[in-house]
Design a protein around this motif. Structure first.
Motif, mmCIF file in Angstrom:
data_model
loop_
_atom_site.group_PDB
_atom_site.id
_atom_site.type_symbol
_atom_site.label_atom_id
_atom_site.label_comp_id
_atom_site.label_asym_id
_atom_site.label_seq_id
_atom_site.Cartn_x
_atom_site.Cartn_y
_atom_site.Cartn_z
ATOM 1 N N TRP A 63 0.669 -1.337 -0.086
ATOM 2 C CA TRP A 63 -0.060 0.071 0.099
ATOM 3 C C TRP A 63 0.710 1.289 -0.130
ATOM 4 O O TRP A 63 0.154 2.325 -0.242
ATOM 5 C CB TRP A 63 -1.051 -0.010 1.193
ATOM 6 C CG TRP A 63 -0.672 -0.138 2.643
ATOM 7 C CD1 TRP A 63 -0.132 -1.408 3.406
ATOM 8 C CD2 TRP A 63 -0.280 0.938 3.340
ATOM 9 N NE1 TRP A 63 0.217 -0.891 4.578
ATOM 10 C CE2 TRP A 63 0.253 0.314 4.590
ATOM 11 C CE3 TRP A 63 -0.281 2.329 3.512
ATOM 12 C CZ2 TRP A 63 0.917 1.137 5.669
ATOM 13 C CZ3 TRP A 63 0.190 2.935 4.461
ATOM 14 C CH2 TRP A 63 0.635 2.394 5.661
ATOM 15 N N PHE A 64 2.140 1.119 0.331
ATOM 16 C CA PHE A 64 3.060 2.349 0.114
ATOM 17 C C PHE A 64 4.327 2.016 -0.553
ATOM 18 O O PHE A 64 4.757 0.657 -0.459
ATOM 19 C CB PHE A 64 3.318 3.108 1.474
ATOM 20 C CG PHE A 64 4.151 2.407 2.475
ATOM 21 C CD1 PHE A 64 5.391 2.517 2.416
ATOM 22 C CD2 PHE A 64 3.297 1.527 3.452
ATOM 23 C CE1 PHE A 64 6.214 1.896 3.425
ATOM 24 C CE2 PHE A 64 4.368 0.769 4.185
ATOM 25 C CZ PHE A 64 5.525 0.854 4.275
ATOM 26 N N ARG A 65 4.877 2.832 -1.177
ATOM 27 C CA ARG A 65 6.303 2.638 -2.034
ATOM 28 C C ARG A 65 6.979 3.856 -1.857
ATOM 29 O O ARG A 65 6.347 5.111 -2.274
ATOM 30 C CB ARG A 65 6.107 1.916 -3.300
ATOM 31 C CG ARG A 65 5.460 2.942 -4.205
ATOM 32 C CD ARG A 65 5.312 2.053 -5.645
ATOM 33 N NE ARG A 65 4.603 2.932 -6.591
ATOM 34 C CZ ARG A 65 5.413 3.752 -7.513
ATOM 35 N NH1 ARG A 65 6.759 3.787 -7.260
ATOM 36 N NH2 ARG A 65 4.787 4.496 -8.419
ATOM 37 N N ARG A 66 8.311 3.608 -2.110
ATOM 38 C CA ARG A 66 9.352 4.868 -2.156
ATOM 39 C C ARG A 66 9.131 5.433 -3.491
ATOM 40 O O ARG A 66 8.865 4.600 -4.513
ATOM 41 C CB ARG A 66 10.532 4.486 -2.097
ATOM 42 C CG ARG A 66 11.565 5.591 -1.835
ATOM 43 C CD ARG A 66 11.418 6.199 -0.689
ATOM 44 N NE ARG A 66 12.613 6.283 0.009
ATOM 45 C CZ ARG A 66 12.909 7.433 0.845
ATOM 46 N NH1 ARG A 66 12.297 8.405 0.635
ATOM 47 N NH2 ARG A 66 14.105 7.612 1.297
ATOM 48 N N VAL A 90 -7.784 5.310 10.577
ATOM 49 C CA VAL A 90 -7.501 4.291 9.900
ATOM 50 C C VAL A 90 -8.200 3.009 10.023
ATOM 51 O O VAL A 90 -8.404 2.718 11.251
ATOM 52 C CB VAL A 90 -6.060 4.141 9.852
ATOM 53 C CG1 VAL A 90 -5.495 2.696 9.040
ATOM 54 C CG2 VAL A 90 -5.225 5.372 9.211
ATOM 55 N N ALA A 91 -8.893 2.462 9.105
ATOM 56 C CA ALA A 91 -9.631 1.203 9.397
ATOM 57 C C ALA A 91 -8.882 -0.119 8.838
ATOM 58 O O ALA A 91 -9.561 -1.197 8.775
ATOM 59 C CB ALA A 91 -11.115 1.528 8.751
ATOM 60 N N GLY A 92 -7.759 0.019 8.755
ATOM 61 C CA GLY A 92 -7.039 -1.346 8.378
ATOM 62 C C GLY A 92 -6.573 -1.351 6.957
ATOM 63 O O GLY A 92 -6.411 -0.191 6.284
ATOM 64 N N LEU A 93 -6.532 -2.348 6.473
ATOM 65 C CA LEU A 93 -6.309 -2.400 4.855
ATOM 66 C C LEU A 93 -7.328 -3.044 3.947
ATOM 67 O O LEU A 93 -8.380 -3.530 4.519
ATOM 68 C CB LEU A 93 -5.203 -3.593 4.583
ATOM 69 C CG LEU A 93 -3.754 -3.136 5.215
ATOM 70 C CD1 LEU A 93 -2.910 -4.501 4.781
ATOM 71 C CD2 LEU A 93 -3.238 -1.746 4.398
ATOM 72 N N LYS A 128 -7.154 1.598 4.145
ATOM 73 C CA LYS A 128 -8.632 2.024 4.337
ATOM 74 C C LYS A 128 -8.435 3.247 5.504
ATOM 75 O O LYS A 128 -8.199 2.991 6.569
ATOM 76 C CB LYS A 128 -9.148 1.111 4.773
ATOM 77 C CG LYS A 128 -10.964 1.329 4.536
ATOM 78 C CD LYS A 128 -11.966 0.239 4.828
ATOM 79 C CE LYS A 128 -13.436 0.980 4.664
ATOM 80 N NZ LYS A 128 -14.347 -0.149 4.978
ATOM 81 N N VAL A 129 -9.067 4.420 5.013
ATOM 82 C CA VAL A 129 -9.250 5.544 5.880
ATOM 83 C C VAL A 129 -10.571 6.168 5.731
ATOM 84 O O VAL A 129 -11.209 6.263 4.839
ATOM 85 C CB VAL A 129 -8.456 6.869 5.439
ATOM 86 C CG1 VAL A 129 -8.469 7.888 6.518
ATOM 87 C CG2 VAL A 129 -6.868 6.321 5.540
ATOM 88 N N ARG A 160 3.690 3.952 9.873
ATOM 89 C CA ARG A 160 3.084 4.285 11.146
ATOM 90 C C ARG A 160 1.615 4.729 11.036
ATOM 91 O O ARG A 160 0.956 4.815 12.040
ATOM 92 C CB ARG A 160 3.652 5.783 11.466
ATOM 93 C CG ARG A 160 5.254 5.669 11.996
ATOM 94 C CD ARG A 160 5.555 7.010 12.411
ATOM 95 N NE ARG A 160 4.962 7.971 13.225
ATOM 96 C CZ ARG A 160 5.154 9.267 13.205
ATOM 97 N NH1 ARG A 160 6.102 9.624 12.497
ATOM 98 N NH2 ARG A 160 4.111 10.040 13.651
ATOM 99 N N LEU A 161 1.154 4.799 9.792
ATOM 100 C CA LEU A 161 -0.286 4.886 9.755
ATOM 101 C C LEU A 161 -1.022 4.044 9.966
ATOM 102 O O LEU A 161 -2.360 3.805 10.270
ATOM 103 C CB LEU A 161 -0.601 5.314 8.223
ATOM 104 C CG LEU A 161 0.059 6.747 7.677
ATOM 105 C CD1 LEU A 161 -0.144 6.952 6.254
ATOM 106 C CD2 LEU A 161 -0.693 7.777 8.392
#
Length: 97
Positions: free
Chosen positions: A4-7, A27-30, A36-37, A91-92
């Motif tokens: 879900w994130f990348r450089r 944040v509600a997880g993935l 999922k936010v 951290r999110l």
């Protein structure tokens, strides 16, 4: 490690599945390969997008200008750009207990 994130060359790209109109922003997880936010603001006139970027910036301890939407402004599926290379997107996502 995470899908879900990348450089990127500009910092970090974060895939987000936004759910506007929630009771509170959190944040509600993935959701598949996205974070999922739930966003308390309604999806009207960019209010939910503004609330989403402000939430992510605050959660990462960054100024609001460091977080922007680069894809999906009118969609639930978005890509955020965090321009602060030292930020830690992991951290999110709250730790699983």
């Amino acid at each position: 490690m995470s899908g879900w994130f990348r450089r990127t060359d500009d910092g970090w790209g974060i895939r987000v599945h936004a759910q506007p109109g929630a009771k509170k922003t959190a944040v509600a997880g993935l959701h598949g390969e996205s974070l999922k936010v739930r966003v308390a603001a309604p999806p009207v006139e960019g209010k939910a997008n503004d609330a989403l970027t402000a939430f992510v910036a605050k959660a990462l301890g960054l100024p609001r200008r460091a977080v922007s939407i680069v894809k999906g402004e009118s969609s639930r599926e978005k890509v955020l750009l965090v321009t602060e290379a030292t930020a830690d997107p992991a951290r999110l996502l709250p730790e699983e207990s």
